[in-house]
Scaffold this active site. Structure first.
Site, PDB file in Angstrom:
ATOM      1  N   ASN A   8       0.709  -1.319  -0.070  1.00 40.12           N
ATOM      2  CA  ASN A   8       0.069   0.300   0.019  1.00 40.12           C
ATOM      3  C   ASN A   8       1.362   1.107  -0.065  1.00 40.12           C
ATOM      4  O   ASN A   8       1.660   1.314   0.809  1.00 40.12           O
ATOM      5  CB  ASN A   8      -0.884   0.123   1.009  1.00 40.12           C
ATOM      6  CG  ASN A   8      -2.122   1.322   0.871  1.00 40.12           C
ATOM      7  OD1 ASN A   8      -1.358   2.395   0.831  1.00 40.12           O
ATOM      8  ND2 ASN A   8      -3.100   0.917   2.072  1.00 40.12           N
ATOM      9  N   HIS A  10      -5.688  -0.885  -1.632  1.00 42.93           N
ATOM     10  CA  HIS A  10      -6.067   0.310  -1.037  1.00 42.93           C
ATOM     11  C   HIS A  10      -7.072   0.650  -0.101  1.00 42.93           C
ATOM     12  O   HIS A  10      -7.677  -0.353  -0.379  1.00 42.93           O
ATOM     13  CB  HIS A  10      -6.296   1.603  -1.912  1.00 42.93           C
ATOM     14  CG  HIS A  10      -4.844   1.585  -2.462  1.00 42.93           C
ATOM     15  ND1 HIS A  10      -3.485   3.000  -2.504  1.00 42.93           N
ATOM     16  CD2 HIS A  10      -4.937   1.476  -3.783  1.00 42.93           C
ATOM     17  CE1 HIS A  10      -2.996   2.669  -3.397  1.00 42.93           C
ATOM     18  NE2 HIS A  10      -3.133   2.086  -4.384  1.00 42.93           N
ATOM     19  N   VAL A  11      -7.047   1.080   0.726  1.00 43.66           N
ATOM     20  CA  VAL A  11      -8.494   0.329   2.381  1.00 43.66           C
ATOM     21  C   VAL A  11      -9.375   1.873   1.462  1.00 43.66           C
ATOM     22  O   VAL A  11     -10.214   0.927   1.481  1.00 43.66           O
ATOM     23  CB  VAL A  11      -7.413   1.154   3.874  1.00 43.66           C
ATOM     24  CG1 VAL A  11      -7.291   0.099   4.125  1.00 43.66           C
ATOM     25  CG2 VAL A  11      -7.401   2.258   3.518  1.00 43.66           C
ATOM     26  N   SER A  12      -8.925   2.518   0.727  1.00 49.32           N
ATOM     27  CA  SER A  12     -10.337   3.675   0.138  1.00 49.32           C
ATOM     28  C   SER A  12     -10.060   2.567  -1.584  1.00 49.32           C
ATOM     29  O   SER A  12      -9.059   2.466  -2.124  1.00 49.32           O
ATOM     30  CB  SER A  12      -9.913   4.644   0.456  1.00 49.32           C
ATOM     31  OG  SER A  12      -8.896   5.424  -0.416  1.00 49.32           O
ATOM     32  N   ASP A  43      10.027   1.760  -9.411  1.00 48.40           N
ATOM     33  CA  ASP A  43      11.181   1.549 -10.014  1.00 48.40           C
ATOM     34  C   ASP A  43      12.314   0.560  -9.142  1.00 48.40           C
ATOM     35  O   ASP A  43      12.400  -0.751  -9.926  1.00 48.40           O
ATOM     36  CB  ASP A  43      12.502   2.636 -10.899  1.00 48.40           C
ATOM     37  CG  ASP A  43      11.819   3.241 -11.848  1.00 48.40           C
ATOM     38  OD1 ASP A  43      10.876   2.854 -12.814  1.00 48.40           O
ATOM     39  OD2 ASP A  43      12.380   4.665 -12.274  1.00 48.40           O
ATOM     40  N   ARG A 100      -6.084  11.250  -7.399  1.00 48.83           N
ATOM     41  CA  ARG A 100      -5.932  10.215  -7.194  1.00 48.83           C
ATOM     42  C   ARG A 100      -6.311   8.409  -8.049  1.00 48.83           C
ATOM     43  O   ARG A 100      -5.805   7.606  -7.109  1.00 48.83           O
ATOM     44  CB  ARG A 100      -6.857   9.669  -5.609  1.00 48.83           C
ATOM     45  CG  ARG A 100      -6.649  10.834  -4.373  1.00 48.83           C
ATOM     46  CD  ARG A 100      -7.012   9.613  -3.297  1.00 48.83           C
ATOM     47  NE  ARG A 100      -7.012  11.096  -2.342  1.00 48.83           N
ATOM     48  CZ  ARG A 100      -5.931  11.459  -1.499  1.00 48.83           C
ATOM     49  NH1 ARG A 100      -5.042  10.793  -1.254  1.00 48.83           N
ATOM     50  NH2 ARG A 100      -5.970  12.764  -0.332  1.00 48.83           N
ATOM     51  N   HIS A 128       1.004   8.192  -5.630  1.00 47.77           N
ATOM     52  CA  HIS A 128       0.392   9.360  -6.804  1.00 47.77           C
ATOM     53  C   HIS A 128       1.925   9.788  -7.456  1.00 47.77           C
ATOM     54  O   HIS A 128       1.983  10.578  -8.245  1.00 47.77           O
ATOM     55  CB  HIS A 128      -0.713   9.730  -6.490  1.00 47.77           C
ATOM     56  CG  HIS A 128      -1.808   9.373  -5.650  1.00 47.77           C
ATOM     57  ND1 HIS A 128      -2.408   8.139  -6.096  1.00 47.77           N
ATOM     58  CD2 HIS A 128      -2.360   9.519  -4.397  1.00 47.77           C
ATOM     59  CE1 HIS A 128      -3.367   8.118  -5.462  1.00 47.77           C
ATOM     60  NE2 HIS A 128      -2.602   8.836  -4.167  1.00 47.77           N
TER      61      HIS A 128
HETATM   62  O1  LIG Z   1      -2.310   7.422   2.255  1.00 42.91           O
HETATM   63  C1  LIG Z   1      -3.352   7.475   1.376  1.00 42.91           C
HETATM   64  C2  LIG Z   1      -4.492   6.206   1.593  1.00 42.91           C
HETATM   65  C3  LIG Z   1      -4.986   5.039   0.555  1.00 42.91           C
HETATM   66  O2  LIG Z   1      -3.314   3.987  -0.141  1.00 42.91           O
HETATM   67  C4  LIG Z   1      -5.391   3.633   0.436  1.00 42.91           C
HETATM   68  O3  LIG Z   1      -5.077   3.212   1.095  1.00 42.91           O
HETATM   69  O4  LIG Z   1      -6.717   3.896   0.374  1.00 42.91           O
HETATM   70  C5  LIG Z   1      -4.882   6.206  -0.567  1.00 42.91           C
HETATM   71  C6  LIG Z   1      -3.964   7.675  -0.896  1.00 42.91           C
HETATM   72  O5  LIG Z   1      -4.667   8.028  -2.087  1.00 42.91           O
HETATM   73  C7  LIG Z   1      -3.639   8.032   0.396  1.00 42.91           C
HETATM   74  O6  LIG Z   1      -3.238   9.306  -0.225  1.00 42.91           O
END
Ligand SMILES: O=C1C[C@@](O)(C(=O)O)C[C@@H](O)[C@@H]1O
EC number: 4.2.1.10
Length: 173
Positions: A98, A124-126, A111, A135, A104
């Site tokens: 993650n 990604h949790v979201s 690399d 994003r 981004h």
């Molecule tokens: O730090 C995070 C958490 C994240 O990676 C996620 O796990 O949803 C999503 C990213 O955009 C954000 O900057």
């Protein structure tokens, strides 16, 4: 190392970066992936109360049961994540990553992953596609074996389960 299993224990490395979500104390919400501008009560799947320690404990339990050796690492420092990835060369069959906000921006971590040629799953949790437009782009997704987003911390569970099945298939069991 290639995805070939070369030892009895399958090895997975779970890396987390620059997490806005792992803040707070045990009693308050720890990961904050809900867009700041979302209305209260919406997008509830991306809110949770798990700490990084909770996620690591649960992942460890899951991998122990599956006969997988797991090492975990979290850092807010890009270079440390790069170092950890490079150290994994020859010692690791899969990476779960993650990259947090570095998703981004980080050509460097991309690399490093391509350099070590270890297959990886991006978690990604979201749901980053339901958030701010900037994003939506990830420097990792086009090279990942899979991308899991929006499942909350269950995304890590799903990633481990998938890897266990994939490694079993490769082992021929
Ligand atoms: O730090 C995070 C958490 C994240 O990676 C996620 O796990 O949803 C999503 C990213 O955009 C954000 O900057």
């Amino acid at each position: 190392m290639s995805v070939t299993i070369s030892s009895e224990w399958q090895r997975v490395r779970m890396l987390a970066a620059a997490h806005q979500q792992y803040e707070g104390t045990r009693r308050s919400p720890k990961w904050f992936s809900r867009p700041a501008d979302a209305s209260p009560g919406t997008n509830t799947i991306s809110q949770g109360s798990d700490t990084l320690a909770d996620v690591e404990t649960s992942a460890k339990k899951q991998t122990d049961q599956l006969g997988i050796s797991l090492s975990t690492f979290q850092s807010n420092h890009e270079g440390q994540i790069v170092d950890r990835i490079q150290e994994a060369r020859g010692h690791c069959d899969f990476v779960i990553l993650n990259p947090g906000g570095l998703t981004h921006t980080s050509v460097t971590i991309r690399d490093a992953l391509l350099g070590v040629q270890i297959p990886f799953i991006e978690v990604h949790v979201s749901n980053i596609h339901a958030r701010e437009p900037w994003r939506n782009h990830s420097y990792f997704s086009d090279k990942a074996v899979a991308v899991i987003c929006g499942l909350g911390v269950f995304g890590y569970t799903a990633a481990i389960d998938f890897i266990a099945r994939k490694l079993d298939v490769q082992k021929g069991s």
